[in-house]
Write a protein that holds these residues in place. Sequence first.
Motif, PDB file in Angstrom:
ATOM      1  N   TRP A  65       0.820  -1.219   0.000  1.00 23.14           N
ATOM      2  CA  TRP A  65       0.000   0.000   0.000  1.00 23.14           C
ATOM      3  C   TRP A  65       0.851   1.264   0.000  1.00 23.14           C
ATOM      4  N   PHE A  66       2.058   1.175   0.585  1.00 25.49           N
ATOM      5  CA  PHE A  66       2.922   2.363   0.662  1.00 25.49           C
ATOM      6  C   PHE A  66       3.359   2.818  -0.735  1.00 25.49           C
ATOM      7  N   LEU A  67       3.434   1.857  -1.702  1.00 20.50           N
ATOM      8  CA  LEU A  67       3.756   2.237  -3.077  1.00 20.50           C
ATOM      9  C   LEU A  67       2.631   3.070  -3.687  1.00 20.50           C
ATOM     10  N   ALA A  68       1.389   2.711  -3.338  1.00 18.94           N
ATOM     11  CA  ALA A  68       0.245   3.484  -3.827  1.00 18.94           C
ATOM     12  C   ALA A  68       0.270   4.898  -3.251  1.00 18.94           C
ATOM     13  N   VAL A  69       0.661   5.014  -1.985  1.00 25.85           N
ATOM     14  CA  VAL A  69       0.743   6.330  -1.344  1.00 25.85           C
ATOM     15  C   VAL A  69       1.820   7.179  -2.014  1.00 25.85           C
ATOM     16  N   LEU A  70       2.969   6.566  -2.310  1.00 27.72           N
ATOM     17  CA  LEU A  70       4.047   7.284  -2.985  1.00 27.72           C
ATOM     18  C   LEU A  70       3.604   7.726  -4.386  1.00 27.72           C
ATOM     19  N   TYR A  71       2.844   6.851  -5.056  1.00 27.76           N
ATOM     20  CA  TYR A  71       2.385   7.219  -6.397  1.00 27.76           C
ATOM     21  C   TYR A  71       1.390   8.378  -6.327  1.00 27.76           C
ATOM     22  N   LEU A  72       0.526   8.385  -5.315  1.00 20.81           N
ATOM     23  CA  LEU A  72      -0.415   9.495  -5.156  1.00 20.81           C
ATOM     24  C   LEU A  72       0.321  10.810  -4.937  1.00 20.81           C
ATOM     25  N   LEU A  73       1.418  10.760  -4.206  1.00 23.43           N
ATOM     26  CA  LEU A  73       2.236  11.958  -4.006  1.00 23.43           C
ATOM     27  C   LEU A  73       2.823  12.403  -5.339  1.00 23.43           C
ATOM     28  N   TRP A  74       3.321  11.440  -6.114  1.00 20.81           N
ATOM     29  CA  TRP A  74       3.855  11.742  -7.442  1.00 20.81           C
ATOM     30  C   TRP A  74       2.775  12.337  -8.338  1.00 20.81           C
ATOM     31  N   LEU A  75       1.568  11.775  -8.270  1.00 19.34           N
ATOM     32  CA  LEU A  75       0.456  12.253  -9.087  1.00 19.34           C
ATOM     33  C   LEU A  75       0.141  13.708  -8.760  1.00 19.34           C
ATOM     34  N   TYR A  76       0.183  14.041  -7.483  1.00 15.98           N
ATOM     35  CA  TYR A  76      -0.086  15.414  -7.050  1.00 15.98           C
ATOM     36  C   TYR A  76       0.971  16.375  -7.598  1.00 15.98           C
ATOM     37  N   LEU A  77       2.242  15.974  -7.489  1.00 17.21           N
ATOM     38  CA  LEU A  77       3.330  16.839  -7.941  1.00 17.21           C
ATOM     39  C   LEU A  77       3.392  16.944  -9.460  1.00 17.21           C
ATOM     40  N   ASP A  78       2.919  15.924 -10.152  1.00 13.86           N
ATOM     41  CA  ASP A  78       3.045  15.843 -11.608  1.00 13.86           C
ATOM     42  C   ASP A  78       1.741  16.171 -12.332  1.00 13.86           C
ATOM     43  N   TRP A  79       0.759  16.678 -11.627  1.00 13.06           N
ATOM     44  CA  TRP A  79      -0.593  16.827 -12.163  1.00 13.06           C
ATOM     45  C   TRP A  79      -0.665  17.693 -13.419  1.00 13.06           C
ATOM     46  N   GLU A  80       0.169  18.703 -13.523  1.00 12.66           N
ATOM     47  CA  GLU A  80       0.083  19.647 -14.641  1.00 12.66           C
ATOM     48  C   GLU A  80       0.846  19.199 -15.889  1.00 12.66           C
ATOM     49  N   THR A  81       1.619  18.142 -15.790  1.00  8.37           N
ATOM     50  CA  THR A  81       2.451  17.724 -16.923  1.00  8.37           C
ATOM     51  C   THR A  81       1.654  17.470 -18.211  1.00  8.37           C
ATOM     52  N   PRO A  82       0.463  16.846 -18.166  1.00 10.49           N
ATOM     53  CA  PRO A  82      -0.293  16.636 -19.413  1.00 10.49           C
ATOM     54  C   PRO A  82      -0.691  17.934 -20.103  1.00 10.49           C
ATOM     55  N   CYS A  83      -0.637  19.053 -19.377  1.00  9.19           N
ATOM     56  CA  CYS A  83      -0.988  20.355 -19.956  1.00  9.19           C
ATOM     57  C   CYS A  83       0.244  21.165 -20.340  1.00  9.19           C
ATOM     58  N   THR A  84       1.426  20.602 -20.089  1.00  9.46           N
ATOM     59  CA  THR A  84       2.661  21.320 -20.403  1.00  9.46           C
ATOM     60  C   THR A  84       3.572  20.474 -21.297  1.00  9.46           C
ATOM     61  N   GLY A  85       2.975  19.891 -22.315  1.00  8.05           N
ATOM     62  CA  GLY A  85       3.757  19.156 -23.302  1.00  8.05           C
ATOM     63  C   GLY A  85       3.939  17.683 -23.045  1.00  8.05           C
ATOM     64  N   GLY A  86       3.465  17.193 -21.876  1.00 12.63           N
ATOM     65  CA  GLY A  86       3.553  15.773 -21.586  1.00 12.63           C
ATOM     66  C   GLY A  86       4.972  15.300 -21.327  1.00 12.63           C
ATOM     67  N   ARG A  87       5.183  14.009 -21.482  1.00 12.03           N
ATOM     68  CA  ARG A  87       6.492  13.411 -21.225  1.00 12.03           C
ATOM     69  C   ARG A  87       6.654  12.210 -22.156  1.00 12.03           C
ATOM     70  N   ARG A  88       6.940  12.488 -23.419  1.00 15.83           N
ATOM     71  CA  ARG A  88       7.015  11.420 -24.406  1.00 15.83           C
ATOM     72  C   ARG A  88       8.288  10.602 -24.242  1.00 15.83           C
ATOM     73  N   SER A  89       8.212   9.356 -24.654  1.00 11.53           N
ATOM     74  CA  SER A  89       9.352   8.446 -24.600  1.00 11.53           C
ATOM     75  C   SER A  89       9.520   7.808 -25.975  1.00 11.53           C
ATOM     76  N   GLN A  90      10.649   8.066 -26.593  1.00 14.80           N
ATOM     77  CA  GLN A  90      10.897   7.485 -27.909  1.00 14.80           C
ATOM     78  C   GLN A  90      10.958   5.971 -27.836  1.00 14.80           C
ATOM     79  N   TRP A  91      11.387   5.452 -26.694  1.00 20.24           N
ATOM     80  CA  TRP A  91      11.451   4.008 -26.500  1.00 20.24           C
ATOM     81  C   TRP A  91      10.052   3.397 -26.577  1.00 20.24           C
ATOM     82  N   VAL A  92       9.090   4.002 -25.873  1.00 21.60           N
ATOM     83  CA  VAL A  92       7.712   3.498 -25.893  1.00 21.60           C
ATOM     84  C   VAL A  92       7.103   3.666 -27.284  1.00 21.60           C
TER      85      VAL A  92
END
Length: 308
Positions: free
Chosen positions: A22-49
């Motif tokens: 469950w602690f991994l889910a909590v860490l991800y929620l923190l990441w989600l909060y900090l990263d929330w605006e990224t989809p509106c600022t050009g995203g984060r593309r990966s040439q590998w994907v």
Amino acid sequence: FLSLVAEFCCGFFVILILSNFWFLAVLYLLWLYLDWETPCTGGRRSQWVRSWTVWKYFREYFPIHLVKTSDLNPNHNYLLGFHPHGVLVAGAFGNFCTGPSFKNLFPGLTPYLHIMPIWFGCPFFREYIMSAGMVSASKESVSYVLNNEGGGHASVIVIGGAEESLNAHPGSLTLNILKRKGFIKMALKHGAHLVPVFSFGENELFKQVANPKGSWLRNVQEKLQKIMGFALPLFHARGVFQYSFGLIPYRQPIHTVVGSPIPVKRSLNPTTEEIEQLHALYLQKLKKLFEEHKRNYGIPEHKSLIFE
């Protein structure tokens, strides 16, 4: 397709919460909060994907082709209007999110496929779609992409939106566009050149349960679409080992034809008259693009686009 993957990601997130991790889910929620605006600022593309081998097989299954009709100067920014939505939007994903076709045909341009913001609220799934080059369809996101001073950015917007997927029957040429003028306003505000794009074969991938306008099914679908933000077309196609019924799309070729750019002069506060004039010109160019290429892709001579 997106819904199924999103549901899997959400289910995995719930499992994490209920498990010993469950602690991994909590860490991800923190990441989600900090990263929330990224989809509106050009995203984060990966040439590998974007280069995964699975996408090569995905494109070859139909197959999917990108067709160039004119050069696009990389010193400008562009807003590409994609038509029609279809059920899967396979042409948009296959040409603008995976593979080398766009880069080879339009060197110096970076495409950004704008999709509904709701998808970026899904844990883990948001990371996957951003890595493929998708960003939010919000005004802020489109402005961020088109505000690149050096040019070289191409916003790809599926103009008809989720509502248009309810018209995605084989042979259908109905586009939801007459009331959709927000993309015109954005092009004017940023001086982004408009480019009509028509994806021949997009509506042939699935058969959809009959839902003519005014029917009880269509009324329910439209109400749900307004509530949830995305449509729920009732579709079917083929199975793995048989061709009579299933959810795997039919193997129908898709040719996504990119038209010539419409030069747009920047207007920070466009008037209603400017928006209407440019919208009318866009419809004219889109119809011309369709008429010039329909014979190449099996559209009968007497059939034309229907704008709603």
